[in-house]
Design an enzyme around this catalytic site. Structure first.
Site, mmCIF file in Angstrom:
data_model
loop_
_atom_site.group_PDB
_atom_site.id
_atom_site.type_symbol
_atom_site.label_atom_id
_atom_site.label_comp_id
_atom_site.label_asym_id
_atom_site.label_seq_id
_atom_site.Cartn_x
_atom_site.Cartn_y
_atom_site.Cartn_z
ATOM 1 N N CYS A 131 0.836 -1.206 0.000
ATOM 2 C CA CYS A 131 0.000 0.000 0.000
ATOM 3 C C CYS A 131 0.868 1.253 0.000
ATOM 4 C CB CYS A 131 -0.928 -0.011 1.217
ATOM 5 S SG CYS A 131 -1.968 1.451 1.268
ATOM 6 N N CYS A 134 -0.558 4.153 1.969
ATOM 7 C CA CYS A 134 -0.426 4.057 3.433
ATOM 8 C C CYS A 134 1.014 4.296 3.874
ATOM 9 C CB CYS A 134 -0.826 2.668 3.943
ATOM 10 S SG CYS A 134 -2.233 1.927 3.148
ATOM 11 N N ASP A 135 1.967 3.741 3.151
ATOM 12 C CA ASP A 135 3.341 3.664 3.668
ATOM 13 C C ASP A 135 4.348 4.546 2.942
ATOM 14 O OD1 ASP A 135 2.463 1.772 5.498
ATOM 15 O OD2 ASP A 135 2.711 0.133 4.061
#
Ligand code: NAP
Length: 313
Positions: A131, A134-135
């Protein structure tokens, strides 16, 4: 209490089904599950949802949810542990709570696929991610690899250039399957380079990822590359294991449907990526959610008709 309709999943398919069934006055109950909001929550800019020139994936989901709530959709959080699709009413278990319903819409979506390397598992959360949204921010001024050649790999690579000093796309073939416009943006970005015909053989490191072993699939040569992060963007698999043995699944786990949304079980409908091998777009998932909702309307009115007939006898 027996619900009119339960919807499982809160991506565009589930939320569109919720909008339509709530406007019909069925007071739907939507169970969110762990990957609440679906893949749009992990997406950055959406430019291909008609009506929006550009909108962030999470914002699109928020708007869909607000619209469904406005017309009376109720939401429940929780992971479904079991379903009994053949029972009448249909039973849905969320841990110890059992929900009963006349009809069910399954829109559980799909989750990211992994390459399947032991080292990939070891380093998940320590430099390996599926992701980028997200990261990505953890990789400021770092060097990262993105694996894959579809739209997700393109989108992730472009997004990662906001943080990373450079991005290397590792793709197993000599051509991308991504849409032309996304490919063009990737090729035009000076921070992105592409390694064609290449596979990640191993992810190396100690506490965190420090490198990858890459195999050239034409020459079989192995090369090592220093890297801080690996983003896996190689597609998705349907979230259908809960229904195995009760609904027909194909060889990749997609639920087999007729006319997009019908199953072999009366009152049980499917919408979105969990049954979609091919299209997998937010707008097609939303369309399937609408189709499922209209089938629910048809089914509930048939049940009502049968009940009225019985009452007359
Ligand atoms: P995808 O289109 O299925 O692409 C997966 C990519 O990963 C392919 O290039 C595939 O290689 C590669 N791959 C698959 N298994 C692999 C493995 N084990 N090892 C190495 N590489 C592997 O998946 P996606 O990119 O997630 O896209 C899914 C759908 O969502 C598509 O319909 C896409 O258009 C849509 N989408 C749209 C947008 C957008 O429009 N903004 C953004 C994201 C996704 P091969 O090409 O060799 O098969």
């Amino acid at each position: 209490m027996v619900e009119n309709v339960i919807i499982i999943g809160s991506g565009p398919a589930g939320l569109s089904a919720a909008l339509y069934t709530s406007r019909e006055g069925f007071n739907p109950l939507l169970i969110r599950g762990v990957s609440s909001g679906g893949q749009l929550l992990l997406t950055t800019d959406v430019e291909n949802y008609p009506g929006y020139e550009k909108i962030a994936g999470p914002e699109l989901i928020r708007l869909m949810e607000a619209q469904a709530i406005k017309f009376g959709t109720r939401f429940v959080e929780g992971d479904i542990t079991k379903v009994e699709l053949g029972s009448k009413p249909i039973k849905v278990y969320v841990n110890d709570t059992v929900y009963e319903t006349l009809s069910l819409i399954i829109s559980t979506g799909a989750s990211s696929k992994w390459i399947g390397l032991p080292s990939e598992k070891n380093f998940t959360g320590r430099g390996v991610s599926s992701c980028a949204t997200c990261d990505g921010a953890f990789f400021k001024n770092k060097e990262v690899v993105v694996v894959g050649g579809g739209d997700t790999a393109m989108e992730d690579s472009l997004f990662l250039t906001r943080f990373a000093s450079n991005v290397t796309i590792v793709h197993r073939r000599d051509a991308f399957r991504a849409s032309k416009i996304m490919q063009q943006r990737v090729f035009a970005n000076p921070k992105i380079k592409v390694l064609w015909d290449t596979a990640v053989e191993e992810i190396t490191g100690d506490k965190k990822v420090t490198g990858v072993k890459l195999k050239n699939l034409k020459t079989n040569n192995i090369a090592e590359m220093k890297i801080d992060g690996v983003f896996v963007a190689i597609g998705h698999q349907p979230n259908s294991s809960l229904f195995a043995g009760q609904l027909k699944l194909d060889d990749q786990g997609y639920i087999i449907t007729k006319d997009d949304v019908l199953t072999d079980i009366e009152g049980v409908y499917v919408a979105g990526d969990v049954a979609d091998r091919f299209y997998k777009q937010a707008v097609t998932a939303a369309g399937a959610g609408v189709k499922a909702a209209l089938r629910v309307r048809e089914y509930l009115s048939m049940l009502k008709f049968e009940e009225d007939q019985k009452a007359k006898l």
